[in-house]
Design an enzyme around this catalytic site. Structure first.
Site, PDB file in Angstrom:
ATOM      1  CG  ASP A  17      -1.764  -1.195   1.404  1.00 36.33           C
ATOM      2  OD1 ASP A  17      -2.106  -1.811   0.393  1.00 36.33           O
ATOM      3  OD2 ASP A  17      -2.095  -1.529   2.566  1.00 36.33           O
ATOM      4  CD  GLU A 229      -8.935  -2.501  -1.221  1.00 30.12           C
ATOM      5  OE1 GLU A 229      -9.415  -2.572  -0.085  1.00 30.12           O
ATOM      6  OE2 GLU A 229      -8.215  -3.401  -1.687  1.00 30.12           O
TER       7      GLU A 229
HETATM    8  O1  FUB Z   1      -3.416  -3.478   3.311  1.00 31.58           O
HETATM    9  C1  FUB Z   1      -4.738  -3.758   3.704  1.00 31.58           C
HETATM   10  C2  FUB Z   1      -5.667  -3.335   2.619  1.00 31.58           C
HETATM   11  O2  FUB Z   1      -5.372  -4.065   1.443  1.00 31.58           O
HETATM   12  C3  FUB Z   1      -5.542  -1.899   2.176  1.00 31.58           C
HETATM   13  O3  FUB Z   1      -6.059  -0.968   3.073  1.00 31.58           O
HETATM   14  C4  FUB Z   1      -6.218  -2.002   0.885  1.00 31.58           C
HETATM   15  O4  FUB Z   1      -6.109  -0.882   0.053  1.00 31.58           O
HETATM   16  C5  FUB Z   1      -5.599  -3.251   0.307  1.00 31.58           C
HETATM   17  O5  FUB Z   1      -4.373  -2.988  -0.316  1.00 31.58           O
END
Ligand code: FUB
Length: 331
Positions: A17, A229
């Site tokens: 991330d 996301e």
């Molecule tokens: O790293 C945990 C979660 O996985 C992140 O918050 C998301 O964006 C995905 O990459």
């Protein structure tokens, strides 16, 4: 293509991330820190067990990566209990700010902020989460005196639980069953303007609309294009704003264009094809006039979804903002 591109950038720990900024003339990277664990891969993110953050820097593209060490741990954040997922840093008025998600004692994701007078070294967290904050994946974009925070993520990121503006818990077994379905408009990320001291929201969170080529909001069933996301914004040299985000369960990084930082954005295409592992997550940064894509995959763990490693590559962006889609493993 330079030899350092598309290779694990940090190899002594698992990192994911990326959020990337040019601070003090260097490239600073603030990733999540993946830890080994036996949590269930159940669509709610129980296997993403993260509890601290390290800052990394590079003097230049291709220079060695310096690990500046742990600068924030969940045990130092009074309101937080677990799951320190994707975060972002910002600089304003001589101070550095670090925005992170975590679950509170009731298991509800909130966003916190910590401050420092340097881009690395111990950041001091505020004692409470940012009022009115929720869900995951904060990303800050600053223009002039105004800073915007973008955030949100479906399924384990809990954004569906806030679709009415109030928190409605979900205890079902099918991730996303509490969100829009079929032809209903998909949920967009949220944004708020940050207060002048960067510690709270100056405005109520609002939705960022992502439209198709006909000006219609992308549908929930359009899973290869709709937001899931990992949203963040950059402004390109053509004066337009670009929102990039992950499509989650279809594993793409997509981008959408707007004349306004808060949207509506119009879907443009793909930035990055799927990588090894379930999640796909990226950040675009300019450094010395070139544009770079930072992302992660699971090369070091040989495909274990919750044990990821950062990578980066140079991006080709045309003068009109069109991105040449990155195929991380070639054609
Ligand atoms: O790293 C945990 C979660 O996985 C992140 O918050 C998301 O964006 C995905 O990459």
């Amino acid at each position: 293509m330079k030899s350092e591109f598309n290779k694990p950038l940090v190899t002594h720990m698992y990192t994911a991330d990326p959020s990337v900024h040019v601070f003090e003339g260097k490239i600073y990277i603030y990733p999540s820190h993946d830890l080994e664990n036996d949590g269930l891969d159940d669509g709610k993110g129980d296997h993403f067990k993260m509890e601290d953050y390290h800052a990394f820097s590079m003097d230049d593209v291709g220079a060695p990566v310096v690990d500046h060490g742990q600068f924030l741990h969940v045990k130092d954040v009074p309101w937080a209990t677990r799951r320190m997922w994707d975060a972002d840093a910002a600089y304003k008025n001589g101070k550095y700010y670090f925005y992170f998600p975590a679950q509170d004692k009731d298991g509800i994701f909130r966003l916190g902020v910590a401050t420092n007078d340097k881009p690395h070294g111990t950041f001091t967290p505020e004692p409470n989460y940012i009022p009115n904050s929720f869900s995951i994946d904060p990303a800050v974009y600053t223009e002039g005196d105004t800073s915007y925070i973008f955030f949100g993520g479906l399924w384990g990121g809990q954004l569906e639980q806030w679709k009415t503006g109030k928190h409605v818990p979900f205890n079902g077994d099918t991730p996303g069953a509490d969100g829009p379905q079929g032809d209903e408009p998909a949920m967009g990320p949220r944004y708020a303007v940050l207060s002048d001291d960067m510690l709270s929201f100056k405005t109520e969170p609002k939705e960022v609309l992502i439209l198709d080529e006909n000006g219609t909001p992308l549908k929930a069933s359009d899973t290869e294009r709709r937001f899931f996301e990992a949203s963040c914004v950059y402004k390109y040299t053509n004066g337009k704003y670009y929102l990039i985000y992950s499509t989650g369960d279809t594993h793409y990084i997509c981008y959408a264009e707007s004349d306004s930082v808060t949207g509506p954005y119009t879907y443009k295409g793909r930035v990055l094809e799927p990588v090894s592992g379930w999640t796909n997550h990226a950040y675009i940064t300019e450094f010395k006039g070139k544009w770079y894509l930072f992302y992660h995959d699971c090369e070091l763990s040989k495909g274990v979804t919750h044990l990821r490693n950062l990578k980066y590559t140079e991006l080709e962006i045309a003068t009109d903002g069109t991105i040449t889609t990155v195929k991380p493993y070639g054609n």
